[in-house]
Design an enzyme around this catalytic site. Structure first.
Site, PDB file in Angstrom:
ATOM      1  N   HIS B  72       0.822  -1.213   0.000  1.00 46.95           N
ATOM      2  CA  HIS B  72       0.000   0.000   0.000  1.00 46.95           C
ATOM      3  C   HIS B  72       0.855   1.262   0.000  1.00 46.95           C
ATOM      4  CE1 HIS B  72       0.688  -1.306   4.141  1.00 46.95           C
ATOM      5  NE2 HIS B  72       0.537  -0.074   4.536  1.00 46.95           N
ATOM      6  N   GLY B 118       0.474  -6.231  -1.923  1.00 49.98           N
ATOM      7  CA  GLY B 118      -0.762  -5.560  -1.505  1.00 49.98           C
ATOM      8  C   GLY B 118      -1.595  -6.499  -0.654  1.00 49.98           C
ATOM      9  N   LEU B 120      -0.762  -8.470   2.425  1.00 51.39           N
ATOM     10  CA  LEU B 120       0.403  -8.377   3.318  1.00 51.39           C
ATOM     11  C   LEU B 120       1.005  -9.738   3.654  1.00 51.39           C
ATOM     12  CD1 LEU B 120      -0.922  -5.522   5.607  1.00 51.39           C
ATOM     13  CD2 LEU B 120       0.824  -5.366   3.827  1.00 51.39           C
ATOM     14  N   ASP B 149       4.896  -3.028  10.003  1.00 49.57           N
ATOM     15  CA  ASP B 149       4.893  -3.681  11.317  1.00 49.57           C
ATOM     16  C   ASP B 149       3.591  -4.465  11.524  1.00 49.57           C
ATOM     17  OD1 ASP B 149       3.596  -1.212  11.362  1.00 49.57           O
ATOM     18  OD2 ASP B 149       4.302  -0.653  13.351  1.00 49.57           O
ATOM     19  N   LYS B 241       4.491   7.259  11.714  1.00 47.36           N
ATOM     20  CA  LYS B 241       3.577   7.296  10.579  1.00 47.36           C
ATOM     21  C   LYS B 241       3.226   8.751  10.280  1.00 47.36           C
ATOM     22  CE  LYS B 241      -0.313   4.533   8.837  1.00 47.36           C
ATOM     23  NZ  LYS B 241      -1.013   3.261   9.076  1.00 47.36           N
ATOM     24  N   GLU B 369       3.392 -24.039   3.379  1.00 53.71           N
ATOM     25  CA  GLU B 369       2.997 -23.959   1.977  1.00 53.71           C
ATOM     26  C   GLU B 369       3.000 -22.532   1.447  1.00 53.71           C
ATOM     27  OE1 GLU B 369       1.265 -25.483   4.394  1.00 53.71           O
ATOM     28  OE2 GLU B 369       1.620 -27.594   3.928  1.00 53.71           O
ATOM     29  N   HIS B 418      -2.676 -36.365  -4.588  1.00 56.03           N
ATOM     30  CA  HIS B 418      -3.665 -36.902  -3.655  1.00 56.03           C
ATOM     31  C   HIS B 418      -5.023 -36.235  -3.818  1.00 56.03           C
ATOM     32  CE1 HIS B 418       0.109 -38.308  -2.016  1.00 56.03           C
ATOM     33  NE2 HIS B 418      -0.543 -39.198  -1.314  1.00 56.03           N
ATOM     34  N   ASP B 426      -7.319 -41.949   4.538  1.00 56.49           N
ATOM     35  CA  ASP B 426      -6.850 -40.788   5.319  1.00 56.49           C
ATOM     36  C   ASP B 426      -7.976 -39.815   5.640  1.00 56.49           C
ATOM     37  OD1 ASP B 426      -4.223 -41.322   5.968  1.00 56.49           O
ATOM     38  OD2 ASP B 426      -3.385 -40.346   4.197  1.00 56.49           O
ATOM     39  N   GLN B 430      -7.477 -34.755   4.026  1.00 56.40           N
ATOM     40  CA  GLN B 430      -6.359 -34.962   3.108  1.00 56.40           C
ATOM     41  C   GLN B 430      -6.805 -35.002   1.643  1.00 56.40           C
ATOM     42  OE1 GLN B 430      -3.331 -35.466   5.222  1.00 56.40           O
ATOM     43  NE2 GLN B 430      -4.998 -34.840   6.584  1.00 56.40           N
TER      44      GLN B 430
END
Lengths: 624, 624
Positions: B72, B118, B120, B149, B241, B369, B418, B426, B430
């Site tokens: 941003h 954009g 975050l 932050d 800021k 991931e 899978h 499973d 899964q």
């Protein structure tokens, strides 16, 4: 029972849990016995010397909660509940069979499971929800959550770590089973316990490192956790994967691998059986009797009051996101079960209106959407009606939680604002254009899309009291109020806004595109063509019969128009609903990656404006 | 230039960047000036005293990279590049206009932007990719990434923190702009710098806390970062800021709010203009001339070799996931640009075959991931051909990265294994049953779904060399090889496997359901009914003409059958393709939350077996 008697009794339970886990997975021919074996001692202590619960009434509101975040260790969870007397131990041997609810990973088909786990890093988020719920109902129940060490690589774990510390959840106790082996290789930090300790302490938790196979250390750690005030505790248990069977202990290559029936299994069982020690009072019945039952508190039922009706004038310009905030505050006043969760956008989604009336039921997650949705799952599982909300595009961050909430079938009530290109200048990263596809893909999600403020307010209440997970999509631009305050919007319905006997085609919109359709109606009308206009406020389920009737009444043609990509949204929803009816569905949708610009410019450029609708109507008429 | 001259020159640049950010957002009427103002000093130092780049050739392979994770703050990014001479400063005043590529948040429409930001917490993941790419091409270029932050609450940031430290990425330097204010309220830790320092140190980074408005401290920190070996550095810059304009400095309520043109803007500009200090050589031309250009290394082109053809015998039983691993290793041998990324499931996805032949191009992310996909985005942006893979259901964890990769249009080549209920025991956590919906929703994703090993190998090579993002879905069960090793599978095609003149209906499957369709064919054939069977290996784009032709040749009826939920997958893809052709599409898909069981039991129970197909065919015939 004193410590001297308790420790051997618990050791024997741990051995039995290991034997059950080994036997049941061998019988099933799949599963994760070695992941169970590392956590057997902790589990024995937790279930038989720490938690307060009633094996026959696991849903008791005052009951301590246990979330198995490392869901692949399901067999030992089942074994512990069987050992406690929740069900017949013989059931364990039906693990993973189609006829058994003892699935490969835990799901709430089982009464003692709050949320489905098996996608790592989610259980701890749900546990925050059950811990927050204890505050909501003013109960002293505690929540325990057991994680794998490999699981600690998931970012959602650290979102949860932050939120739990900020919320000072001292009723939450985590245990990390540091067995040092992942699925395909050693974990990131193997047995370097300092790596874990440093992280959890840096995130504001009380951290305790123990030998996870030393029963006295385990019991001491639980006591220390309970005595720790003002912060959550993480017990970091150094363990051995496959503990108890010499030929798999600490060995790579045994993840998700049962012992082969026959010689291999027999050897494992023989080794385990040798580990029983002399002890008294560790038979199943003795144990179940010893578990401290939750206090049975008389609880008044907080009967929800009726929610105040919308109070708009037709023609008022109100964004549906704003109506959401208004309605959420009203609902929150009427029903004390309602809670709201935010990810630092409350002033854009208008959930700050709820915070203003119920600050103690408003949970701030900062910019961490996964834990926001995960905590909502835990809250919903314990009887709250949670409304997590943020920009619709950022809810995508929690897509895997949305998926697991579907499997859990928990009543989370998601709202995503700032849908589509009509947000304008902020650009594509802030535009949700695939959100309808995401929620519609889950077969048990209700998907709602109000166009005006009255509808938004009404749908919010509908979704609150409709069982199961739901999603409502709201828009950024202000749109005119078009409905009476008394209008009803049942889930699965639609509204026919314009119709006449000679309608050439039916146009179906929702949100901003409904107003484009109404504009197109006016323009076409002026040129002598009448069209039918439908507000498809319920995208899933859809009103199949009404869509077919409209299509049949308008020459067999339906045009859908949506501020969403072409796949998975309104077009697909309508097309499937009318698939057998011999109708043709034409779709107007966003078909390329959009860009920054003014809302009206983008609606035009990306093909979903009144002009595009009029053009599509004319093309249908020309083709007839 | 010595420090005494440099500091005032940089301060003046910072002031100009602030003025630009304020003016351009006021002109646009939206945007985040105060978020730019806090980082102006760091930006000035980074662009004009630290990075090596050529403003006229931002894509130079040896060029240092800058990723603006807090997207941003785009206006100051644009201003810095304009200041450096990349384009005419006058363009800045077109910020957020539909005709300008200076969008609300950065996208790679601009040559100096590697990946769109954009959403975050993603930029730092992409930065890991660009840093890994430097290793791949043996370049000493450095990557800088600037975070907010508030952004640090995103779990993906901590996934990135772990991976960067494990990979010892000392060519990566992060800066966190700790301005203490989020969108709707103060951030989690406000100006408590110790909170940040503890976390980054615990995660193995070198952390440096500075006053982000003290130019000397900024320059020293960059020098220290460059000198730090064996670990990445995070510079934690305490900032204000809105710095530079007294009436907004450190004030809540100014996030995403431009100064109103007129008195408010004039006051702001007047204050900023007073901050220019006497300095030499800070005009645009001087500055651009002073930026160290990247070394221009002669680089041989690694011409890819042809990939060895599949080598199967028809009837061999090979899972498509295994063929994926085989093909990935072959491709990796043939083309040095190919890299693979794993999330600790390499032994299930078979990406370990790639690791075996190219360990230095195999990047382990453990169970994380989001950073896996994010790093792939950065690698793709710098010329690698990255293949991130894991279970298809767990790629859902990275859904928001998948979305941003679409906006970035980067060539990440995802593979999810899978898929569907056919994984069996499973259980649902899964099973990927919404993955096709997720990727199809993005208009520029190629979506592939091989049924046999030959097709899987061929499609892997196709996707590698097809521009843009792509997804391939593989299956767990072994399926027979049905194609010749020489068969070609162009993207956008399909295969008609069974056809005759009198076919009653066309059945369309892919993956395991193709074999159910073939079984149904045999059964129906035996009973005297012939059907057409199509392998829809390319789900997006689809071969519209061939689908319509098949439908028309078989009485107007198509039956789709997929191991996926009903919405967003093959059924919808086919239905949209034939929407105008007057055909009827019948869909067999999974329509409820499944459970554990044997694969064949589940395929039967959830309605996608040969028996269900035969039944559907008979229903169509009865209805004709």
């Amino acid at each position: 029972m004193d410590r001297t008697s308790l420790v051997p009794a618990l050791k024997n339970i741990a051995t039995r849990l290991r034997i059950d886990s080994v036997r049941s997975t061998s019988e099933a021919g799949s599963g994760h016995p070695t992941s169970c074996m590392s956590m057997a001692d902790v589990t024995a202590a937790l279930f038989f010397a720490e938690m307060r619960f009633d094996p026959k009434d696991p849903k008791n509101p005052e009951s301590d909660r246990f979330v198995l975040s490392k869901g692949h260790a399901a067999p030992i969870l089942y074994s512990a509940w069987a050992e406690a007397g929740a069900f017949d131990r013989a059931e364990l041997m039906k693990l993973r069979e189609i006829g058994s609810d003892l699935e490969g990973h835990p799901t709430p088909r089982l009464p003692f499971v709050d949320v489905a786990t098996g996608s790592l890093g989610q259980g701890i988020c749900a546990a925050i929800g059950t811990a927050l719920n204890a505050r909501r109902i003013k109960s002293d129940y505690r929540t325990y959550v057991l994680l794998g060490d490999g699981e600690s690589a998931e970012g959602s774990v650290w979102e949860a770590a932050d939120v739990a510390a900020l919320d000072k959840l001292d009723n939450l106790c985590g245990i990390t089973d540091v067995n040092a082996l992942g699925q395909s290789r050693p974990t990131m930090w193997e047995h370097d316990m300092g790596q874990f300790e440093r992280r959890w302490k840096a995130f504001g938790w009380h951290a305790i490192v123990i030998d996870g196979h030393d029963m006295a250390q385990i019991l001491d750690a639980f006591a220390e956790a309970k005595a720790t005030k003002g912060q959550p505790t993480m017990i970091l248990a150094r363990t051995i994967k496959g503990k108890g069977v010499s030929f798999v202990e600490g060995k790579n290559g045994w993840h998700g691998k049962p012992f082969k029936k026959g010689e291999e299994l027999d050897r494992a069982i023989a080794e385990l059986e040798k580990q029983f020690v002399p002890a008294e009072g560790d038979s199943g019945a003795d144990l179940a009797a010893r578990i401290p039952k939750p206090a049975s508190k008389p609880r008044g039922v907080d009967t929800p009051k009726p929610v105040a009706a919308p109070a708009y004038k037709k023609g008022d310009l109100v964004a549906t996101r704003e109506a959401f905030g208004t309605a959420l505050a009203k609902l929150g006043e009427a029903d004390l079960r309602v809670v709201a969760l935010d990810a630092d956008v409350k002033n854009s989604t208008f959930s700050d209106r709820f915070e203003a009336i119920a600050p103690d039921r408003f949970f701030q997650n900062f910019i961490a959407e996964q834990v926001m949705v995960g905590a909502a799952m835990g809250l919903a599982a314990r009887g709250a009606i949670p409304f997590p909300s943020t920009f619709a595009c950022f809810l995508t961050r929690a897509a895997d939680f949305v998926r697991m909430a579907a499997i859990s079938n928990v009543g989370i009530k998601l709202t995503g604002s700032h849908a589509g290109v009509s947000i304008g200048e902020d650009g594509p990263s802030q535009m949700a254009l695939e959100d309808l596809a995401m929620y519609r893909a889950e077969p048990n999600y209700t998907v709602l899309y109000p166009s005006d403020a009255v509808c938004a307010e009404r749908l919010l209440v509908e979704m609150a009291y409709h069982a199961g997970p739901a999603y409502m999509r709201t828009s950024r631009p202000k749109t005119p109020v078009i409905y009476d305050n008394e209008e009803k919007f049942p889930i699965g319905g639609l509204k026919v806004l314009r119709q006449s006997a000679g309608d050439a085609v039916t146009v179906i919109g929702a949100g901003v595109t409904l107003f484009e359709a109404l504009k197109a109606y006016d323009r076409l009308k002026a040129a002598g063509t009448s069209i039918r206009v439908i507000d498809l406020y319920s995208v899933q389920p859809v009103d199949k019969a009404a869509l077919i009737a409209a299509g049949k009444a308008t020459g067999g043609h339906l045009i859908t128009v949506e501020d969403h990509y072409a796949a998975g949204g309104i077009g697909d929803s309508v097309a499937e609903a009318v698939a057998d009816a011999g109708l043709t569905v034409h779709r107007l949708a966003v078909r390329e990656i959009p860009r920054s610009g003014k809302p009206e410019e983008l609606v035009e450029r990306f093909g979903i404006s009144a002009a595009h609708i009029a053009e599509a109507v004319e093309a249908v008429m020309a083709g007839k």
